[in-house]
Design an enzyme around this catalytic site. Structure first.
Site, PDB file in Angstrom:
ATOM      1  N   TYR A  56       3.651   8.673 -11.468  1.00 27.29           N
ATOM      2  CA  TYR A  56       2.666   7.955 -10.635  1.00 27.29           C
ATOM      3  C   TYR A  56       1.820   7.009 -11.493  1.00 27.29           C
ATOM      4  CZ  TYR A  56      -0.998   7.595  -6.974  1.00 27.29           C
ATOM      5  OH  TYR A  56      -1.906   7.156  -6.036  1.00 27.29           O
ATOM      6  N   ILE A 102      -9.820   9.399  -2.622  1.00 24.99           N
ATOM      7  CA  ILE A 102     -10.108   8.969  -1.248  1.00 24.99           C
ATOM      8  C   ILE A 102      -9.570  10.034  -0.288  1.00 24.99           C
ATOM      9  CG2 ILE A 102      -9.780   7.112   0.448  1.00 24.99           C
ATOM     10  CD1 ILE A 102     -11.225   6.183  -2.155  1.00 24.99           C
ATOM     11  N   LYS A 133       1.683   3.005 -11.092  1.00 21.34           N
ATOM     12  CA  LYS A 133       0.415   2.347 -10.744  1.00 21.34           C
ATOM     13  C   LYS A 133      -0.038   1.391 -11.857  1.00 21.34           C
ATOM     14  CE  LYS A 133      -0.202   4.188  -6.660  1.00 21.34           C
ATOM     15  NZ  LYS A 133      -0.055   3.340  -5.469  1.00 21.34           N
ATOM     16  N   ASN A 191       0.794  -1.225   0.000  1.00 23.00           N
ATOM     17  CA  ASN A 191       0.000   0.000   0.000  1.00 23.00           C
ATOM     18  C   ASN A 191       0.829   1.279   0.000  1.00 23.00           C
ATOM     19  OD1 ASN A 191      -2.461   1.741   0.866  1.00 23.00           O
ATOM     20  ND2 ASN A 191      -0.956   2.061   2.489  1.00 23.00           N
TER      21      ASN A 191
END
Ligand code: NAP
Length: 243
Positions: free
Chosen positions: A155, A188, A159, A90
């Protein structure tokens, strides 16, 4: 430690999504080992919350993007706990900037922390899971790894890389009883997104709101506990952002 005690390892478990995953797994009865980069107070708080669920919690400080640090820490964790039932890769960072101005440092930091980390951490864990002939690995990808995002070439590449990594490990390890899935969270509410202006993007989200870290954590628990015939998948938890 009893041979039956289930053990979960959550990288980047001191705050945000990682903390929520650690607590959800603690509530499911796992002893939970978290990792963090430097925020000792937050890591300590997470451990306290894990232990309040009646299971064992412990925090290990190491840089998931540093191969030698990961190898040393994971050896200690595996020696102490003897097994790993769930691994949540994570830990992650952003170092945003338009590609034309992106520095080597921005690229390397994000690729090492968000992608190479999964290789470093999963490597010793997979060996243990192969001996157990069971285990679940959950990689925290992002909607950005699916559809790209201006200002996040580093990023998005990391990912998206996690998604290829997930699918490949699922193919290699399925016959050993090890399932490997990815979650692609949308927006989020965590420290990572605290500076974003919500009103600028909620219009594009069918559910018209940001998600909570607990939404991701519940998906992790489902994939770990109940998703017995699910592997190699990318589960979008994004309020419908990517449809
Ligand atoms: P966050 O609140 O910024 O927390 C990041 C966590 O990662 C912290 O526990 C931090 O530890 C740890 N960490 C950072 N660099 C590390 C390193 N080099 N080594 C070890 N640990 C490190 O982030 P978040 O929003 O919860 O994000 C968690 C994951 O979900 C990330 O992979 C992120 O890319 C992904 N994600 C988030 C969103 C979102 O909207 N929030 C959306 C899609 C995907 P310290 O506390 O010690 O700094």
């Amino acid at each position: 430690m009893s041979a039956e005690t289930k053990v979960a390892v959550v990288t980047g478990g001191s705050r945000g999504i990682g903390r929520a995953c650690a607590l959800e797994l603690a509530n499911a009865g796992y002893d939970v080992v978290i990792n963090y980069a430097g925020n000792e107070a937050a890591a300590g708080e997470t451990v306290k919350m894990i232990e309040e669920a009646g299971v064992k919690g412990e925090a290990f400080k190491f840089d998931v993007g540093n191969k030698a640090e990961v190898a040393a820490a994971m050896a200690k964790i595996i020696e102490k706990y003897g097994r790993v039932d769930v691994l949540v890769n994570n830990a992650g960072i952003t170092r945003d900037g338009l590609f034309i101005r992106m520095s080597d440092e921005q690229w390397d930091a994000v690729v090492e922390t968000n992608l190479s980390s999964a290789f470093y951490v999963s490597n010793p864990v997979v060996k243990v899971m192969m001996k157990q002939r069971s285990g679940a690995i959950i990689n925290m990808s992002s909607v950005v790894g699916v559809y790209g995002n201006a200002g996040q070439a580093n990023y998005a590449a990391a990912k998206a890389g996690l998604i290829g990594f997930t699918k490949t490990l699922a193919k290699e390890l399925g016959s050993r009883g090890i399932r490997v899935n990815a979650i692609a969270p949308g927006f989020i509410k965590t420290d990572m997104t605290k500076d974003l202006d919500e009103s600028k993007f909620t219009d594009f989200i069918p559910m018209k709101r940001m998600g909570e870290a607990s939404d991701i954590a519940k998906t992790v628990r489902f994939l770990a506990e109940d998703g017995g015939y699910i592997t190699g998948q990318v589960i979008g938890v994004d309020g419908g952002l990517v449809i």
